[in-house]
Enzyme design. Structure first.
Site, short mmCIF file in Angstrom:
data_model
loop_
_atom_site.label_atom_id
_atom_site.label_comp_id
_atom_site.label_asym_id
_atom_site.label_seq_id
_atom_site.Cartn_x
_atom_site.Cartn_y
_atom_site.Cartn_z
N GLY A 208 -4.80 -53.04 -69.82
CA GLY A 208 -3.70 -52.35 -69.13
C GLY A 208 -2.57 -53.30 -68.82
O GLY A 208 -2.54 -54.44 -69.30
N ASN A 209 -1.62 -52.83 -68.03
CA ASN A 209 -0.52 -53.71 -67.62
C ASN A 209 -0.11 -53.36 -66.19
O ASN A 209 -0.63 -52.42 -65.60
CB ASN A 209 0.66 -53.61 -68.60
CG ASN A 209 1.23 -52.21 -68.64
OD1 ASN A 209 1.81 -51.74 -67.67
ND2 ASN A 209 1.05 -51.53 -69.76
N ARG A 210 0.82 -54.11 -65.65
CA ARG A 210 1.12 -54.02 -64.21
C ARG A 210 2.14 -52.94 -63.84
O ARG A 210 2.53 -52.83 -62.68
CB ARG A 210 1.63 -55.38 -63.71
CG ARG A 210 0.54 -56.44 -63.68
CD ARG A 210 1.11 -57.75 -63.20
NE ARG A 210 1.88 -57.58 -61.98
CZ ARG A 210 2.93 -58.32 -61.63
NH1 ARG A 210 3.34 -59.29 -62.41
NH2 ARG A 210 3.58 -58.08 -60.50
N SER A 211 2.57 -52.14 -64.79
CA SER A 211 3.60 -51.15 -64.47
C SER A 211 3.09 -50.14 -63.42
O SER A 211 2.00 -49.60 -63.55
CB SER A 211 4.00 -50.40 -65.75
OG SER A 211 4.80 -49.30 -65.41
N ALA A 275 5.63 -48.66 -69.70
CA ALA A 275 5.21 -49.91 -70.33
C ALA A 275 4.08 -49.54 -71.28
O ALA A 275 2.95 -49.29 -70.85
CB ALA A 275 4.74 -50.90 -69.27
#
Ligand code: C5P
Length: 395
Positions: A208-211, A275
């Site tokens: 995943g990512n931090r968005s 993102a």
């Protein structure tokens, strides 16, 4: 800005009702036509006669009062309003509005009006902080009602607390802001993507990512408030769904591609604030991958489709570029590669901008390469600035 405007001023039954006289007076002096509606309880705190003398207009206190010029067609007042202000707004009046109760003139006008509504709560601090009141305010905010925060100070009880009606200039500022709200996207359809995609590894894990999705959600809300029909394609977020927006869940890059392809068929604008993962697993394990001591794990990643770069159709394309270095140069390259109309370069090196922050620091770059750097501002303000640029392109 106030000159010639019809301002419906709703006064409800709180101690601060007397301050509404000053507000009515300043608005009248500024050239506005102030139509006062008082609830029954408000008339116990201040007399209709006072307001009548200040505004030089009849004051509505009872929906069925035949003498009132508005009583015949009570929605006429709702239609005439350029803005409706409730000051002070008691916990009771806020709860009634949240429940859609319209058994008096103020409730009726608040439900019938299409004008922006500004609500200035003023009450005992415990009543204000009570979860019931806070939930009602949250619900109304999500429906597009504008709230002015009450101030901290001495309350009618003699105690200090948060619940005071702000001074007149502050309320007037909020009224002017509401009057300035544009409905310049009426008839337009906007698709916004938000949040970070998650690419599954196995039934338990993902990449995943931090968005946080805050920028995309702010864009969806701003577009809605400016009259657009909005489809919000949401990846993974922990945010409340905005009201009056069509939400489509798209947790992975492939699901987002599918949702975007479908939604843009009727769109005038696509804004990709999501993102999107650049890589996904070549093979998603059917069962949970077991750890083996002394052995490394290698995951095979393959490229995801570039949704924004590949989506077909005639609409305005707006992309985001989250960068930690060479902000403008990197963003310009993406603008050309993806054939965009606008790109929003997002500095993610500071804590007050980019991922999960409520504020943002961006540079808006157009097709000609003209870059406009915006100062730090709330994501909602950034959203409105982006929409201003999109509006110029629609023209
Ligand atoms: O190429 P990059 O990921 O830096 O570009 C960012 C922009 O492209 C964003 O607007 C993002 O939503 C979009 N994007 C996309 N599909 C991808 C990756 C990013 O549409 N697979």
């Amino acid at each position: 800005m106030l000159k010639g405007k019809t301002i419906v001023l709703g006064i409800t039954g709180g101690i601060a009702a007397y301050k509404a006289a000053d507000l009515a007076s300043k608005l009248t002096q500024a050239g506005a036509k102030v139509e006062v509606i008082m609830t029954a309880a408000a008339t116990k705190f201040i007399t209709p006669l006072t307001l009548r003398n200040i505004t030089h207009r009849p004051v509505v206190t009872d929906m069925f009062e035949l003498a009132s010029e508005w009583s015949v067609e009570h929605v006429a007042l709702a239609e005439a309003a350029d803005v409706v202000v409730v000051a002070p707004a008691t916990a009771n009046s806020i709860a009634r509005l949240a429940a859609g109760i319209a058994d008096d003139m103020l409730g009726t006008v608040l439900l019938a009006t299409k004008a922006p509504v500004v609500i200035a709560p003023a009450m005992n601090d415990l009543m204000y902080s009570n979860k019931v009141t806070q939930e009602n305010i949250k619900k109304l905010k999500a429906r597009g009602f504008n709230f002015i925060e009450p101030e901290y100070g001495r309350l009618a009880s003699g105690k200090m607390g948060k619940g005071r009606l702000p001074d007149t200039p502050k309320i007037i500022e909020a009224i002017e802001h509401a009057l300035g709200q544009k409905r310049d996207f009426e008839g337009k359809t906007i698709v916004v993507t938000a949040g970070g995609t998650r690419e599954p590894i196995d039934p338990v894990r993902h990449i995943g990512n931090r968005s946080s999705g805050k920028m995309g959600y702010a864009l969806a809300e701003a577009a809605r408030d400016r009259g657009a029909k909005v489809t919000l394609i949401s990846a993974n977020v922990s945010l409340d769904a905005p009201a009056d927006v069509t939400i489509i869940k798209a947790p992975t890059a492939l699901e987002m591609k599918q949702a975007v392809g479908e939604a843009v068929k009727k769109a005038d604008v696509l804004i990709m604030a999501a993102a999107v993962a650049d890589y996904q697993l070549e093979v998603i394990a059917k069962n949970k991958i077991k750890k083996e001591s002394g052995r490394n794990l290698t995951l095979n990643l393959v490229r995801t489709p570039d949704i924004l770069g590949e989506v077909k159709g005639h609409f305005i394309r707006v992309g985001f570029a989250a960068e930690s270095e060479n902000l403008v140069a990197n963003a310009k390259k993406k603008l050309t590669d993806k054939k965009l109309d606008l790109i929003i370069a997002n500095d993610i090196t500071k804590t007050d901008s980019g991922f999960d922050a409520n504020t943002n620091r961006v540079v808006i770059i157009n097709k000609k390469g003209k870059a406009e750097e915006l100062p730090l501002m709330s994501k909602r303000e950034v959203a409105d600035k982006i929409l201003d640029k999109v509006k110029e392109l629609i023209k």
